[in-house]
Design an enzyme around this catalytic site. Structure first.
Site, PDB file in Angstrom:
ATOM      1  N   CYS A 100       0.849  -1.185   0.000  1.00 23.79           N
ATOM      2  CA  CYS A 100       0.000   0.000   0.000  1.00 23.79           C
ATOM      3  C   CYS A 100       0.891   1.244   0.000  1.00 23.79           C
ATOM      4  O   CYS A 100       1.805   1.365   0.822  1.00 23.79           O
ATOM      5  CB  CYS A 100      -0.905  -0.007   1.225  1.00 23.79           C
ATOM      6  SG  CYS A 100      -1.939   1.466   1.365  1.00 23.79           S
ATOM      7  N   CYS A 103       0.359   3.168   3.575  1.00 25.92           N
ATOM      8  CA  CYS A 103       0.788   2.672   4.889  1.00 25.92           C
ATOM      9  C   CYS A 103       1.821   1.556   4.845  1.00 25.92           C
ATOM     10  O   CYS A 103       2.304   1.129   5.892  1.00 25.92           O
ATOM     11  CB  CYS A 103      -0.415   2.210   5.700  1.00 25.92           C
ATOM     12  SG  CYS A 103      -1.174   0.685   5.083  1.00 25.92           S
ATOM     13  N   CYS A 149      -7.356  -1.136   1.431  1.00 27.15           N
ATOM     14  CA  CYS A 149      -6.331  -1.618   2.357  1.00 27.15           C
ATOM     15  C   CYS A 149      -6.960  -1.773   3.734  1.00 27.15           C
ATOM     16  O   CYS A 149      -7.615  -0.866   4.233  1.00 27.15           O
ATOM     17  CB  CYS A 149      -5.177  -0.618   2.403  1.00 27.15           C
ATOM     18  SG  CYS A 149      -3.926  -1.005   3.649  1.00 27.15           S
ATOM     19  N   CYS A 152      -5.343   1.014   6.326  1.00 28.86           N
ATOM     20  CA  CYS A 152      -5.558   2.467   6.271  1.00 28.86           C
ATOM     21  C   CYS A 152      -6.773   2.885   5.444  1.00 28.86           C
ATOM     22  O   CYS A 152      -6.995   4.074   5.253  1.00 28.86           O
ATOM     23  CB  CYS A 152      -4.303   3.155   5.735  1.00 28.86           C
ATOM     24  SG  CYS A 152      -4.003   2.849   3.974  1.00 28.86           S
ATOM     25  N   CYS A 172      -8.361  -6.053  -9.754  1.00 30.34           N
ATOM     26  CA  CYS A 172      -7.902  -5.054 -10.715  1.00 30.34           C
ATOM     27  C   CYS A 172      -7.515  -3.802  -9.925  1.00 30.34           C
ATOM     28  O   CYS A 172      -8.372  -3.056  -9.463  1.00 30.34           O
ATOM     29  CB  CYS A 172      -9.030  -4.772 -11.698  1.00 30.34           C
ATOM     30  SG  CYS A 172      -8.540  -3.776 -13.104  1.00 30.34           S
TER      31      CYS A 172
END
Length: 184
Positions: A100, A103, A149, A152, A172
């Site tokens: 991510c 984070c 995510c 976060c 995707c």
């Protein structure tokens, strides 16, 4: 008046879907959650080669804007989408981990990446189910499933049921929502 109504519907919907998933989530950037500290969550770590406990990452809009590029902010915090075939990792074939951009949470392994022909990085499964969360997305007059995510709440992309075996899923993702770390 319409803007206030939409904000209330969004907050209620976020709380409802979080409750349905059995996860206590706080909208990104909301520090007013009754003064509580971010909740600990269990995530898979590629570096640790196992599960670890981690704190949720909650920042203000200003903090996210300072940390991210305008494109990263638009994609991850405003649920935007980068143009097809434009992202840094859609055609990446190196071995590694996709994390991510907000984070650093491990999201996908290159072992699960495949060529979907869509112009976005596509995976048939996340690195671990706990590391991403899915939510209904009925925007743009379509029924889709948003992927965020788990650490976060960054918008990553969408998951569709037209992927390869063994899962039949196509995660995707937006390149702008991820950083790529090569494996030795």
């Amino acid at each position: 008046m319409k803007a206030i109504f939409r904000a209330v519907v969004l907050l209620i919907g976020t709380a409802f879907f979080a409750a349905c998933d059995g996860q206590a989530t706080t909208p990104a950037g909301d520090h007013s959650a009754a003064g509580k500290q971010p909740a600990s969550i269990r995530l898979y770590s590629a570096a640790a080669k196992g599960y670890v406990m981690s704190e949720r990452v909650i920042k203000s809009e200003a903090e996210w804007r300072q940390q991210l590029t305008p494109e990263q902010y638009h994609v991850t915090r405003e649920k935007g989408t980068e143009p097809a075939y434009s992202g840094a990792t859609w055609n990446n074939h190196e071995k590694g981990i996709y994390r991510c951009v907000c984070c650093g949470n491990d999201l996908y392994s290159s072992e699960h990446k495949y060529e979907s022909g869509t112009g976005w990085p596509s995976f048939w499964q996340p690195i671990a189910p706990e590391n991403v969360t899915t939510r209904p997305d009925n925007s743009l007059f379509m029924k889709r499933t948003e992927v965020v995510c788990s650490r976060c709440d960054a918008h990553l992309g969408h998951v569709f049921e037209d992927g390869p075996k063994p899962t039949g899923l196509r995660y995707c993702m937006n390149s702008a929502a991820m950083t790529f770390i090569t494996s030795p």
